[in-house]
Design an enzyme around this catalytic site. Structure first.
Site, mmCIF file in Angstrom:
data_model
loop_
_atom_site.group_PDB
_atom_site.id
_atom_site.type_symbol
_atom_site.label_atom_id
_atom_site.label_comp_id
_atom_site.label_asym_id
_atom_site.label_seq_id
_atom_site.Cartn_x
_atom_site.Cartn_y
_atom_site.Cartn_z
ATOM 1 N N LYS A 33 0.729 -1.123 -0.221
ATOM 2 C CA LYS A 33 0.079 0.033 -0.002
ATOM 3 C C LYS A 33 0.872 1.219 -0.211
ATOM 4 O O LYS A 33 1.623 1.342 1.080
ATOM 5 C CB LYS A 33 -0.823 0.153 1.266
ATOM 6 C CG LYS A 33 -2.049 1.246 1.495
ATOM 7 C CD LYS A 33 -2.704 0.947 2.598
ATOM 8 C CE LYS A 33 -3.870 2.113 2.829
ATOM 9 N NZ LYS A 33 -4.516 2.003 4.167
ATOM 10 N N ASP A 144 -15.021 2.235 9.923
ATOM 11 C CA ASP A 144 -15.229 2.098 8.595
ATOM 12 C C ASP A 144 -15.494 0.730 8.135
ATOM 13 O O ASP A 144 -14.910 0.142 7.138
ATOM 14 C CB ASP A 144 -13.965 2.716 7.815
ATOM 15 C CG ASP A 144 -14.411 3.129 6.548
ATOM 16 O OD1 ASP A 144 -15.730 3.217 6.120
ATOM 17 O OD2 ASP A 144 -13.406 3.295 5.522
#
Length: 176
Positions: A33, A144
């Site tokens: 990432k 989330d």
């Protein structure tokens, strides 16, 4: 790129790399990432690294105590293997190397449609175990939860056959 990255591979939209440093073994495929270089993204990446380090320590402590780590043998949260900085034409970026998992739950649902009841129950059970662990043991609240932040480890994502085991899943994206 730093010396620890020997090769990058595109894995259906996710970036992967072979890292030979930190928690990754040489030749191990990992998900990479790479954050944008803007200060708010750098802060978010640093926050995620701190959270994942706390989770890893709590998981290690739980295992050392002989506590349950979940039905699948893990705490249900993606493992951060290493992190480093990469300097490019648009500034300095934080890179995080994670264990390589499967597709997102959203991708699975889009590709295969609704999952059978036994698979939904199994996925829900594993997510609740992971959420309980990060809340009770690490005092973190994942704010989330959505199909994009759940990765499916099982290659098939749980067969349509009711006798097939439900897929193994892990939570991701614990940044701010």
């Amino acid at each position: 790129l730093p010396r620890s990255v020997s090769r990058c591979v595109d894995l259906q939209g996710d970036s992967g790399a072979d890292l030979g440093a930190g928690g990754a073994r040489r030749g191990q495929r990992v998900a990479l990432k790479l954050q944008k270089s803007a200060p708010e993204y750098t802060r978010a990446a640093q926050s995620e690294i701190e959270i994942l380090d706390r989770i890893a320590k709590a998981e290690g402590a739980r295992l050392a105590r002989g506590g349950p780590e979940g039905a699948k043998g893990h705490c249900g949260v993606v493992r951060l293997l290493n992190h480093f900085k990469v300097v490019g034409p648009h500034g300095q970026h934080v890179a995080m190397a994670f264990e390589l998992l499967g597709e997102t739950l959203l991708s699975l649902l889009q590709r295969r449609g609704p999952r059978p009841a036994h698979a939904v129950k199994g996925i829900t059970r594993e997510l609740l175990r992971a959420l309980d662990f990060i809340h009770a043991d690490v005092n973190i609240l994942h704010t989330d939860i959505k199909p994009e932040n759940v990765l499916v480890l099982a290659p098939g994502g749980g067969a349509d056959d009711a006798a097939a085991p439900p897929p193994d899943v892990k939570l991701v994206d614990l940044g701010t």
